[in-house]
Scaffold this motif. Structure first.
Motif, PDB file in Angstrom:
ATOM      1  N   LEU A 271      39.310  42.747  43.525  1.00  8.78           N
ATOM      2  CA  LEU A 271      39.726  43.727  42.462  1.00  8.78           C
ATOM      3  C   LEU A 271      38.679  44.875  42.328  1.00  8.78           C
ATOM      4  CD1 LEU A 271      41.110  44.454  39.613  1.00  8.78           C
ATOM      5  CD2 LEU A 271      38.962  43.465  38.498  1.00  8.78           C
ATOM      6  N   ARG A 272      39.367  46.194  42.630  1.00  6.96           N
ATOM      7  CA  ARG A 272      38.430  47.454  42.781  1.00  6.96           C
ATOM      8  C   ARG A 272      38.485  48.045  41.301  1.00  6.96           C
ATOM      9  NH1 ARG A 272      35.871  50.845  46.051  1.00  6.96           N
ATOM     10  NH2 ARG A 272      35.935  53.066  45.615  1.00  6.96           N
ATOM     11  N   ASP A 284      36.593  34.721  42.975  1.00  6.96           N
ATOM     12  CA  ASP A 284      35.594  33.825  42.466  1.00  6.96           C
ATOM     13  C   ASP A 284      34.565  34.609  41.344  1.00  6.96           C
ATOM     14  OD1 ASP A 284      36.631  31.648  43.342  1.00  6.96           O
ATOM     15  OD2 ASP A 284      35.546  31.878  45.362  1.00  6.96           O
ATOM     16  N   GLU A 285      34.278  35.850  41.674  1.00  4.71           N
ATOM     17  CA  GLU A 285      33.332  36.515  40.865  1.00  4.71           C
ATOM     18  C   GLU A 285      34.060  36.939  39.425  1.00  4.71           C
ATOM     19  OE1 GLU A 285      30.915  38.941  44.303  1.00  4.71           O
ATOM     20  OE2 GLU A 285      32.722  39.640  43.749  1.00  4.71           O
ATOM     21  N   LEU A 286      35.430  37.220  39.593  1.00  5.05           N
ATOM     22  CA  LEU A 286      35.928  37.325  38.340  1.00  5.05           C
ATOM     23  C   LEU A 286      36.100  36.303  37.511  1.00  5.05           C
ATOM     24  CD1 LEU A 286      37.456  39.744  37.028  1.00  5.05           C
ATOM     25  CD2 LEU A 286      39.715  38.901  38.047  1.00  5.05           C
ATOM     26  N   ARG A 309      49.791  31.674  25.830  1.00  3.22           N
ATOM     27  CA  ARG A 309      48.192  31.528  25.551  1.00  3.22           C
ATOM     28  C   ARG A 309      47.706  31.972  27.278  1.00  3.22           C
ATOM     29  NH1 ARG A 309      46.047  27.034  26.241  1.00  3.22           N
ATOM     30  NH2 ARG A 309      48.015  25.775  26.639  1.00  3.22           N
ATOM     31  N   TRP A 310      46.893  33.104  26.886  1.00  2.00           N
ATOM     32  CA  TRP A 310      46.431  33.661  28.308  1.00  2.00           C
ATOM     33  C   TRP A 310      44.816  33.534  28.363  1.00  2.00           C
ATOM     34  CZ3 TRP A 310      50.352  35.598  31.075  1.00  2.00           C
ATOM     35  CH2 TRP A 310      51.404  35.969  30.571  1.00  2.00           C
ATOM     36  N   THR A 311      44.357  33.421  29.309  1.00  2.00           N
ATOM     37  CA  THR A 311      42.748  33.308  29.673  1.00  2.00           C
ATOM     38  C   THR A 311      42.398  34.393  30.803  1.00  2.00           C
ATOM     39  OG1 THR A 311      42.940  30.973  29.031  1.00  2.00           O
ATOM     40  CG2 THR A 311      40.898  31.819  30.010  1.00  2.00           C
ATOM     41  N   GLY A 312      41.350  35.045  30.308  1.00  2.00           N
ATOM     42  CA  GLY A 312      40.845  35.879  31.400  1.00  2.00           C
ATOM     43  C   GLY A 312      39.692  36.469  30.908  1.00  2.00           C
ATOM     44  N   VAL A 313      39.606  37.951  31.760  1.00  3.26           N
ATOM     45  CA  VAL A 313      38.521  38.645  31.169  1.00  3.26           C
ATOM     46  C   VAL A 313      38.849  39.863  30.452  1.00  3.26           C
ATOM     47  CG1 VAL A 313      36.514  40.121  32.146  1.00  3.26           C
ATOM     48  CG2 VAL A 313      37.251  37.991  33.450  1.00  3.26           C
ATOM     49  N   ARG A 314      38.094  40.405  29.533  1.00  2.00           N
ATOM     50  CA  ARG A 314      38.519  41.305  28.592  1.00  2.00           C
ATOM     51  C   ARG A 314      38.531  42.555  29.225  1.00  2.00           C
ATOM     52  NH1 ARG A 314      35.360  41.521  22.926  1.00  2.00           N
ATOM     53  NH2 ARG A 314      33.660  41.779  24.182  1.00  2.00           N
ATOM     54  N   MET A 315      39.551  43.539  29.241  1.00  2.00           N
ATOM     55  CA  MET A 315      39.661  44.862  29.876  1.00  2.00           C
ATOM     56  C   MET A 315      38.594  45.667  29.599  1.00  2.00           C
ATOM     57  SD  MET A 315      41.728  46.391  32.121  1.00  2.00           S
ATOM     58  CE  MET A 315      43.362  45.731  31.974  1.00  2.00           C
ATOM     59  N   LEU A 357      43.515  41.523  28.057  1.00  2.00           N
ATOM     60  CA  LEU A 357      42.919  40.962  29.067  1.00  2.00           C
ATOM     61  C   LEU A 357      43.336  41.341  30.624  1.00  2.00           C
ATOM     62  CD1 LEU A 357      42.986  37.316  27.674  1.00  2.00           C
ATOM     63  CD2 LEU A 357      41.234  38.928  27.318  1.00  2.00           C
ATOM     64  N   LEU A 358      42.607  41.365  31.675  1.00  2.00           N
ATOM     65  CA  LEU A 358      43.017  41.122  33.039  1.00  2.00           C
ATOM     66  C   LEU A 358      43.097  39.327  33.103  1.00  2.00           C
ATOM     67  CD1 LEU A 358      43.766  42.452  35.300  1.00  2.00           C
ATOM     68  CD2 LEU A 358      41.471  41.930  36.301  1.00  2.00           C
ATOM     69  N   ALA A 359      44.181  38.851  32.839  1.00  2.00           N
ATOM     70  CA  ALA A 359      44.291  37.504  32.668  1.00  2.00           C
ATOM     71  C   ALA A 359      44.558  36.714  34.040  1.00  2.00           C
ATOM     72  CB  ALA A 359      45.985  37.197  32.224  1.00  2.00           C
ATOM     73  N   LEU A 360      44.055  35.385  34.068  1.00  2.00           N
ATOM     74  CA  LEU A 360      43.938  34.901  35.367  1.00  2.00           C
ATOM     75  C   LEU A 360      44.468  33.427  35.249  1.00  2.00           C
ATOM     76  CD1 LEU A 360      40.110  35.098  36.125  1.00  2.00           C
ATOM     77  CD2 LEU A 360      42.157  36.697  36.903  1.00  2.00           C
ATOM     78  N   ARG A 361      44.795  32.864  34.089  1.00  2.00           N
ATOM     79  CA  ARG A 361      45.798  31.867  33.608  1.00  2.00           C
ATOM     80  C   ARG A 361      46.596  32.057  32.447  1.00  2.00           C
ATOM     81  NH1 ARG A 361      42.522  27.577  35.333  1.00  2.00           N
ATOM     82  NH2 ARG A 361      43.327  25.986  34.085  1.00  2.00           N
ATOM     83  N   VAL A 362      47.516  31.145  32.363  1.00  2.00           N
ATOM     84  CA  VAL A 362      48.486  31.327  31.357  1.00  2.00           C
ATOM     85  C   VAL A 362      48.753  29.747  30.972  1.00  2.00           C
ATOM     86  CG1 VAL A 362      50.514  31.425  32.996  1.00  2.00           C
ATOM     87  CG2 VAL A 362      50.726  32.032  30.599  1.00  2.00           C
TER      88      VAL A 362
END
Length: 397
Positions: A271-272, A284-286, A309-315, A357-362
């Motif tokens: 991700l840039r 992995d870092e994300l 339900r979404w899981t990830g890093v807040r934008m 989020l930038l979601a990684l899981r649902v």
């Protein structure tokens, strides 16, 4: 030989009178339900459906294609806003179909009146009817096919559908202006024959209106379940059932194969994030960053929606790390090779919302390729086409 102007005028007038007196063989209609009162009663319902569909359609269009003055100020709340407005847009559009057909049935004998044009006002009335009927039929027809994601025409659906909406509204305003006296006369009163129609006329007006109302209720009940999930068991005619999908029964519009995204496309994915302090992250870092879980709906322009339900890093955490100013517009780029929404711009109201989020899981599972692996955007009050999948780059503008 010359003919005096006065005599020529008399001859032209006589010719006009003779042409008016020559009536072509036209069908005759005796049914009592083909009258102004019936048309007005159905027209009230149809007008409400058309106006509601138009207003919610504007919301949808400007959410997807905001003008410059609105692009960085769209609201992210309420979280269910787009779900309700777009569901109402599709529902009222579908409900308008039987109403329009009933309206046309009530007034079509007027196509055979003679003379065809009796005055300037009558010509304007005919023009308003022609524009209104043509625009309404085309708008509803293309809208229904869009809800099924079928595009058998060579033009782009979105701009044509948007332009037709304005043509339809203009035709409706012109029609109401021309027909205002007649509409006013039949708005509340009962016209002749309402209570005692001849037997050969079939069901009376009340029965007709009841049948039309039942038809509207039936098509609404059997399609609105794609948005109103408690009514999902009645979702018989809608092109999409909200519980038919993967990863927690979440539907998918655009598959990874159609977008040209496969395992080779994400090999070595990073991700840039471009901003005053640009950086890159591996998957992995994300995943090692603080994760948040939110429950938000996916709401698509075709009318269906479903919460997940979404899981990830807040934008906003990713943007803060890049040094993004608080009011910056964000550009999101997908790995998708082709598509109208491969690149998406996000207002700061969405990007800074704590639920975005930038979601990684649902629904507790790692995103599948079809759901946007390795990362996708999920934001509140946002059209599904703008919840970008297969995200590869975030850019601070």
């Amino acid at each position: 030989m010359t003919i005096p102007l006065k005599r020529l005028g008399c001859r032209l007038r006589d010719l006009g009178l003779r042409l008016r007196s020559v009536k072509p063989p036209l069908p005759s209609f005796s049914g009592g339900l083909h009258d102004a009162r019936t048309a007005t009663a159905i027209g009230r319902w149809l007008g409400v459906a058309v106006v509601a569909c138009f207003v919610t359609g504007l919301v949808s269009h400007y959410e997807q294609h905001p003008p410059d003055w609105l692009g960085n100020a769209l609201p992210s709340r309420p979280v269910w806003g787009y779900r309700v407005s777009q569901g109402l847009h599709v529902a009222t559009g579908i409900a308008a179909v039987p109403l329009l057909l009933a309206k046309l049935w009530a007034v079509y004998p007027r196509l055979f009146v003679w003379p065809a044009l009796r005055s300037v006002r009558h010509a304007l009335e005919r023009l308003s009817v022609a524009v209104l009927v043509a625009a309404a039929l085309l708008e509803l027809f293309t809208g229904l096919l869009n809800s099924s994601q079928w595009y058998p025409w060579p033009f782009s659906f979105v701009p044509v559908h948007f332009a037709l909406a304005w043509v339809l509204l203009g035709g409706l305003v012109l029609h109401l202006a021309v027909k205002a006296p007649e509409i006013r006369a039949h708005w509340r009163i009962r016209s002749a024959g309402t209570l005692s129609l001849p037997a050969e006329d079939g069901p009376d007006r009340r029965s007709l209106l009841t049948a039309v109302g039942a038809a509207v209720g039936a098509v609404t009940l059997t399609t609105v379940g794609q948005t109103v999930t408690p009514l999902g068991s009645f979702d018989l005619l809608a092109p999409r059932h909200p519980a038919h999908g993967t990863q927690g029964d979440l539907p998918i519009n655009r598959m990874a194969a159609a977008a040209g995204v496969d395992a080779s496309a994400v090999r070595g994915w990073r991700l840039r994030v471009d901003g005053p302090r640009p950086y890159e992250l591996t998957l992995d870092e994300l995943r090692a960053l603080p994760q948040r879980e939110v429950t938000l709906p996916i709401s698509c322009v075709e009318g269906w929606s479903r919460s997940a339900r979404w899981t990830g890093v807040r934008m906003r955490d990713l943007l803060d790390r890049a040094g993004a100013p608080p009011g910056a517009l964000i550009r999101v780029t997908s790995l998708e090779r082709h598509g109208a929404y491969r690149v998406m711009e996000m207002a700061h109201t969405y990007a800074r919302d704590p639920l975005t989020l930038l979601a990684l899981r649902v629904n507790g599972e790692v995103l599948s390729f079809d759901h946007g692996y390795p990362a996708r955007v999920i934001a509140p009050n946002r059209p599904g086409v703008l919840q970008t999948k297969w995200v590869s780059r975030l850019e601070v503008l």
